[in-house]
Design an enzyme around this catalytic site. Structure first.
Site, mmCIF file in Angstrom:
data_model
loop_
_atom_site.group_PDB
_atom_site.id
_atom_site.type_symbol
_atom_site.label_atom_id
_atom_site.label_comp_id
_atom_site.label_asym_id
_atom_site.label_seq_id
_atom_site.Cartn_x
_atom_site.Cartn_y
_atom_site.Cartn_z
ATOM 1 N N SER A 143 0.852 -1.190 0.000
ATOM 2 C CA SER A 143 0.000 0.000 0.000
ATOM 3 C C SER A 143 0.882 1.232 0.000
ATOM 4 O O SER A 143 2.024 1.195 0.490
ATOM 5 C CB SER A 143 -0.899 0.016 1.248
ATOM 6 O OG SER A 143 -1.537 1.278 1.387
ATOM 7 N N TYR A 156 -1.688 -1.146 10.496
ATOM 8 C CA TYR A 156 -1.874 -1.432 9.070
ATOM 9 C C TYR A 156 -0.721 -0.855 8.253
ATOM 10 O O TYR A 156 -0.136 -1.538 7.406
ATOM 11 C CB TYR A 156 -3.202 -0.869 8.580
ATOM 12 C CG TYR A 156 -3.445 -1.090 7.109
ATOM 13 C CD1 TYR A 156 -3.840 -2.337 6.630
ATOM 14 C CD2 TYR A 156 -3.259 -0.062 6.182
ATOM 15 C CE1 TYR A 156 -4.054 -2.553 5.273
ATOM 16 C CE2 TYR A 156 -3.466 -0.272 4.829
ATOM 17 C CZ TYR A 156 -3.863 -1.514 4.379
ATOM 18 O OH TYR A 156 -4.062 -1.722 3.036
#
Length: 264
Positions: A143, A156
């Site tokens: 990401s 995350y």
């Protein structure tokens, strides 16, 4: 029906929806047979039927919860023993919302298991088999928050930074083996991960949200061009190139003992 010669089998985790489902479609169109892995058996079977009909490829489905070690070990063993598998897409993942200080630690442990431990075990198994065969592709979905962790949930972001680092290191380890490695760093992409993580994606400006199909096409284009790192939402690739150049320029200075004088 497509008659493209088989490229081997692509193992796709998180294959029942979103990014994984679109990858499955594109890989089938390229002539890959498929091993689709996810928790939802019914959705997997529906997807498999459509892919067989549209592309004439073999599609196997495997129900597995990759937050559970027993399921991960079974899939890892399949990767190590099945020589037909020539591509691994480490796509399954989960996000989280909120501050680390008051987080649900059980939820975060599941996140770390899926985003970090499972990715590592499967990449290791694929690297072993692919390097022995002298061919294969490992794609890890990271990401953009790996590069900008202050903008999102701490755990995350850290898990996706791990995926990026793992991919870069693995690529160096596999140099000369014939195995291609890629990390894909999506920006905000329209998938079910937001709802499942309790995040209201409608609050994100529309111009920041990429469609999953568009993201996958950009990622595969990067793969075709031999990119180690693909950032589908980055308009100007020279920005990433400049970032990497600065990192490499700094590298020789990171372990110099004389640098300690800066802190005196």
């Amino acid at each position: 029906m497509n008659s493209v010669p088989t490229q081997g089998t692509a193992l796709v985790t998180g294959a029942s929806s979103g990014i994984g489902a679109f990858y499955a479609q594109r890989l089938a169109a390229r002539g890959f047979d498929l091993l689709l892995v996810a928790r939802d058996q019914a959705r997997l079977e529906t997807a498999a039927s459509k892919l067989r009909a549209a592309h004439g490829v073999q599609v196997e489905v495997l129900k597995a919860d990759l937050t559970q070690k027993d399921d991960v070990l079974k899939l890892e063993q399949r990767l190590r023993s099945d020589s037909s598998i020539s591509l691994l897409l480490n796509n399954a993942g989960v996000a989280a919302d909120g501050l680390l200080a008051n987080a649900d630690m059980e939820q975060l442990e599941r996140l770390i298991q899926l985003n970090v431990t499972t990715v590592t075990r499967l990449a290791s198994a694929a690297a072993a088999g692919f390097s022995k065969a002298g061919r294969g592709t490992i794609i890890n979905i990271a990401s953009v928050v790996a590069l900008f962790p202050e903008r999102f949930n701490a755990t995350y972001s850290a898990s996706k930074a791990y995926v990026l680092s793992l991919t870069q290191s693995l690529n160096a380890e596999l140099e000369g083996t014939g195995v291609q490695v890629q990390a894909v760093l999506p920006g905000v992409t329209r998938t079910e991960i937001w709802e499942r993580s309790g995040i209201d994606a409608t609050q994100i400006p529309a111009e920041m949200v990429m469609e999953a199909e568009e993201m996958v096409d950009a990622a595969l284009s990067g793969l075709d061009q031999g990119e180690l790192i693909t950032i589908p939402s980055l308009p100007n690739a020279s920005e990433w190139e400049a970032f990497m150049a600065a990192r490499h320029a700094m590298a020789p200075n990171l372990s110099r003992s004389t640098a300690a004088t800066r802190y005196k």
